[in-house]
Design an enzyme around this catalytic site. Structure first.
Site, PDB file in Angstrom:
ATOM      1  N   LYS A 121       0.516  14.071   0.842  1.00 28.98           N
ATOM      2  CA  LYS A 121       0.918  13.526   2.437  1.00 28.98           C
ATOM      3  C   LYS A 121       1.442  15.383   2.868  1.00 28.98           C
ATOM      4  O   LYS A 121       1.327  15.693   3.675  1.00 28.98           O
ATOM      5  CB  LYS A 121       2.630  12.877   2.395  1.00 28.98           C
ATOM      6  CG  LYS A 121       1.825  11.419   3.449  1.00 28.98           C
ATOM      7  CD  LYS A 121       3.101  10.756   3.357  1.00 28.98           C
ATOM      8  CE  LYS A 121       2.459   9.128   3.877  1.00 28.98           C
ATOM      9  NZ  LYS A 121       4.432   8.592   3.680  1.00 28.98           N
ATOM     10  N   LYS A 204      -8.774   4.235   3.421  1.00 31.17           N
ATOM     11  CA  LYS A 204      -8.437   3.031   3.753  1.00 31.17           C
ATOM     12  C   LYS A 204      -8.056   2.806   5.425  1.00 31.17           C
ATOM     13  O   LYS A 204      -7.927   4.453   5.798  1.00 31.17           O
ATOM     14  CB  LYS A 204      -6.577   2.706   2.890  1.00 31.17           C
ATOM     15  CG  LYS A 204      -6.211   3.362   2.796  1.00 31.17           C
ATOM     16  CD  LYS A 204      -4.323   3.056   2.880  1.00 31.17           C
ATOM     17  CE  LYS A 204      -4.294   4.417   3.179  1.00 31.17           C
ATOM     18  NZ  LYS A 204      -1.829   4.678   1.805  1.00 31.17           N
ATOM     19  N   LYS A 207      -2.786   4.905   9.923  1.00 32.56           N
ATOM     20  CA  LYS A 207      -2.318   4.874  11.199  1.00 32.56           C
ATOM     21  C   LYS A 207      -2.966   6.697  10.919  1.00 32.56           C
ATOM     22  O   LYS A 207      -2.442   6.654  12.265  1.00 32.56           O
ATOM     23  CB  LYS A 207      -0.673   4.842  11.389  1.00 32.56           C
ATOM     24  CG  LYS A 207       0.308   5.346   9.340  1.00 32.56           C
ATOM     25  CD  LYS A 207       1.569   4.369   9.862  1.00 32.56           C
ATOM     26  CE  LYS A 207       2.016   4.524   8.768  1.00 32.56           C
ATOM     27  NZ  LYS A 207       2.597   3.442   8.171  1.00 32.56           N
TER      28      LYS A 207
HETATM   29  P1  TYM Z   1       3.352   1.458   4.611  1.00 36.83           P
HETATM   30  O1  TYM Z   1       4.383   0.827   6.169  1.00 36.83           O
HETATM   31  O2  TYM Z   1       2.622   2.483   4.652  1.00 36.83           O
HETATM   32  O3  TYM Z   1       2.351   0.131   4.142  1.00 36.83           O
HETATM   33  C1  TYM Z   1       2.888  -1.671   4.629  1.00 36.83           C
HETATM   34  C2  TYM Z   1       2.123  -2.107   4.123  1.00 36.83           C
HETATM   35  O4  TYM Z   1       0.952  -2.428   4.678  1.00 36.83           O
HETATM   36  C3  TYM Z   1      -0.375  -2.353   3.128  1.00 36.83           C
HETATM   37  N1  TYM Z   1      -1.297  -1.415   3.860  1.00 36.83           N
HETATM   38  C4  TYM Z   1      -2.502  -2.195   3.410  1.00 36.83           C
HETATM   39  N2  TYM Z   1      -3.375  -2.556   2.958  1.00 36.83           N
HETATM   40  C5  TYM Z   1      -4.270  -3.284   2.992  1.00 36.83           C
HETATM   41  N3  TYM Z   1      -5.388  -1.945   3.332  1.00 36.83           N
HETATM   42  C6  TYM Z   1      -4.631  -0.842   4.351  1.00 36.83           C
HETATM   43  N4  TYM Z   1      -5.642  -0.095   4.931  1.00 36.83           N
HETATM   44  C7  TYM Z   1      -2.993  -0.881   3.984  1.00 36.83           C
HETATM   45  N5  TYM Z   1      -2.610  -0.219   4.513  1.00 36.83           N
HETATM   46  C8  TYM Z   1      -1.270  -0.216   4.676  1.00 36.83           C
HETATM   47  C9  TYM Z   1       0.886  -1.296   2.182  1.00 36.83           C
HETATM   48  O5  TYM Z   1       0.097  -1.363   1.433  1.00 36.83           O
HETATM   49  C10 TYM Z   1       2.128  -1.562   2.839  1.00 36.83           C
HETATM   50  O6  TYM Z   1       1.903  -3.155   1.657  1.00 36.83           O
HETATM   51  N6  TYM Z   1       5.913   2.160   1.175  1.00 36.83           N
HETATM   52  C11 TYM Z   1       6.214   1.116   1.896  1.00 36.83           C
HETATM   53  C12 TYM Z   1       6.887   0.724   2.599  1.00 36.83           C
HETATM   54  C13 TYM Z   1       8.507   0.080   1.763  1.00 36.83           C
HETATM   55  C14 TYM Z   1       7.930  -0.568   0.705  1.00 36.83           C
HETATM   56  C15 TYM Z   1       9.746  -0.946   0.098  1.00 36.83           C
HETATM   57  C16 TYM Z   1       7.068  -1.707   0.820  1.00 36.83           C
HETATM   58  C17 TYM Z   1       9.083   0.576   1.660  1.00 36.83           C
HETATM   59  N7  TYM Z   1      10.062   0.430   0.806  1.00 36.83           N
HETATM   60  C18 TYM Z   1      10.177  -1.835  -0.517  1.00 36.83           C
HETATM   61  C19 TYM Z   1       7.422  -2.678  -0.512  1.00 36.83           C
HETATM   62  C20 TYM Z   1       9.117  -2.814  -0.539  1.00 36.83           C
HETATM   63  C21 TYM Z   1       4.435   1.786   2.790  1.00 36.83           C
HETATM   64  O7  TYM Z   1       4.630   3.287   3.040  1.00 36.83           O
HETATM   65  O8  TYM Z   1       4.229   1.481   3.192  1.00 36.83           O
END
Ligand code: TYM
Length: 344
Positions: A121, A204, A207
């Site tokens: 990032k 991957k 967004k």
């Molecule tokens: P975030 O918001 O980027 O994504 C949410 C969840 O979706 C999964 N994900 C994917 N899985 C498969 N293929 C993809 N292309 C793909 N893109 C996203 C992510 O792995 C995630 O599980 N840091 C985290 C949010 C968070 C969190 C937490 C998660 C904050 N605190 C505590 C678990 C526990 C995040 O940015 O996910």
């Protein structure tokens, strides 16, 4: 140590998806939310909307509350039942930010600098745009998990390193201040842990995709979605076969198909033997649109009554705080902070 909180009947699960876009995407659903839904009967599930995480990069204040409601509505539309799961917004439970501070103070600067998401990032937004909040993001994520004494954290592949750090911090805290936190395990389902961009099937789905055509947003017009699938980049050759290395585009389409249709990859390979890529794309477009259309309708129905949505989230925050405040108080007392006489 067991993975359960002694007070809980079932092992506890925690997870969340950031409200940092106008809609969750298909990668979020297949890699994460779908598993959360399935876990509701066998685990004590805690799902939240990490809005504090969403402000670690540039964002528009006038959009955040709406995006937070959209994310909550999409969880519910996808099958998260607020009666079964504790469903809440991260900023409504102040213990997340408070515990994150304590964890910052036991995290090495070098350790946090090694987080690949931070490095990516920073590269994308430039060094000056990278905030201390973005740097400290993984310790906030650790706090999200540790506050609930979660045994399992269902996420996609891109969160693996953050989970490793969470485990390290839990162990470090327990070692330094005495047994406090459950050391959580990640639950990363190999087959679906990384859904790829339709236009660039070695990156991957995200967004922040380079081209909007590579990304399937769950709130997109289904016609647009069908078009994106039909114009997905495929590979040289004609055979429909799962081969991540040599056929990343087709393999990605097969994974999405398999998840939504329930047919295994070998079954799909047999079904499509002797058929063309175009056949697979047409069928997949139909499958995805018939999956997202009701999801979109239900999300919009829920969004039409924001007061009810806010009530559900307030109820969830109350339940979440009941758990989080106990862990938080214990952690701060173990760290030696002076307890407030008489409480708040
Ligand atoms: P975030 O918001 O980027 O994504 C949410 C969840 O979706 C999964 N994900 C994917 N899985 C498969 N293929 C993809 N292309 C793909 N893109 C996203 C992510 O792995 C995630 O599980 N840091 C985290 C949010 C968070 C969190 C937490 C998660 C904050 N605190 C505590 C678990 C526990 C995040 O940015 O996910």
């Amino acid at each position: 140590m067991t993975v359960t909180d002694p007070a809980a009947q079932k092992p506890r699960v925690v997870s969340g998806a950031q409200p940092s876009a106008d809609s969750l995407h298909l990668g979020n659903y297949i890699g994460a939310v779908r598993n959360w839904v399935q876990m509701q009967d066998d685990y004590e599930t805690v799902y939240f909307i990490p809005d504090l995480h969403a402000v670690t990069v540039d964002y528009r204040p006038e959009e955040l509350a709406h995006r937070t409601r959209v994310t909550a509505a999409q969880y519910i539309a996808a099958g998260i039942d607020p009666e079964k799961s504790t469903l809440f917004v991260q900023s409504h439970v102040p213990e997340h930010a408070q515990l994150a501070w304590a964890l910052n103070c036991i995290t090495g600067f070098g350790e946090a600098s090694r987080m690949t998401q931070f490095k990516d990032k920073t590269q994308r937004y430039g060094n000056d745009a990278a905030t201390v909040g973005l740097f400290a993001y993984p310790t906030l994520m650790a706090a999200d998990i540790l506050l609930y004494q979660a045994g399992l954290v269902p996420v996609g592949e891109d969160q693996r390193q953050h989970l490793e750090l969470t485990r390290t911090l839990a162990q470090r805290f327990n070692h330094r201040f005495g047994e406090t936190f459950v050391v959580p395990e990640g639950m990363i389902v190999k087959e679906t842990a990384k859904i790829y961009d339709l236009q660039n099937p070695t990156a991957k789905m995200s967004k922040s995709a380079e081209s909007p055509n590579g990304l399937i947003q769950l709130l997109d017009d289904p016609k647009v979605t069908a078009k994106k699938i039909k114009s997905a980049v495929t590979d040289a050759g004609t055979e429909i076969r799962f081969d991540r290395e040599n056929k990343p585009g087709i393999s990605n389409l097969l994974t999405i198909h398999s998840t939504l249709s329930g047919r295994t990859i070998p079954q799909l390979e047999a079904d499509y033997e002797g058929r063309m890529y175009g056949h697979l794309k047409v069928d997949l477009a139909e499958l995805v649109t018939s999956f997202i259309t009701p999801l979109r309708d239900r999300t919009n129905e829920l969004l039409a009554d924001p007061a009810e949505l806010d009530r559900i989230l307030a109820h969830g925050a109350k339940r979440a705080r009941e758990i989080a405040s106990v862990t938080f108080k214990d952690a701060f007392e173990k760290m030696g902070f002076l307890p407030l006489a008489g409480g708040f």
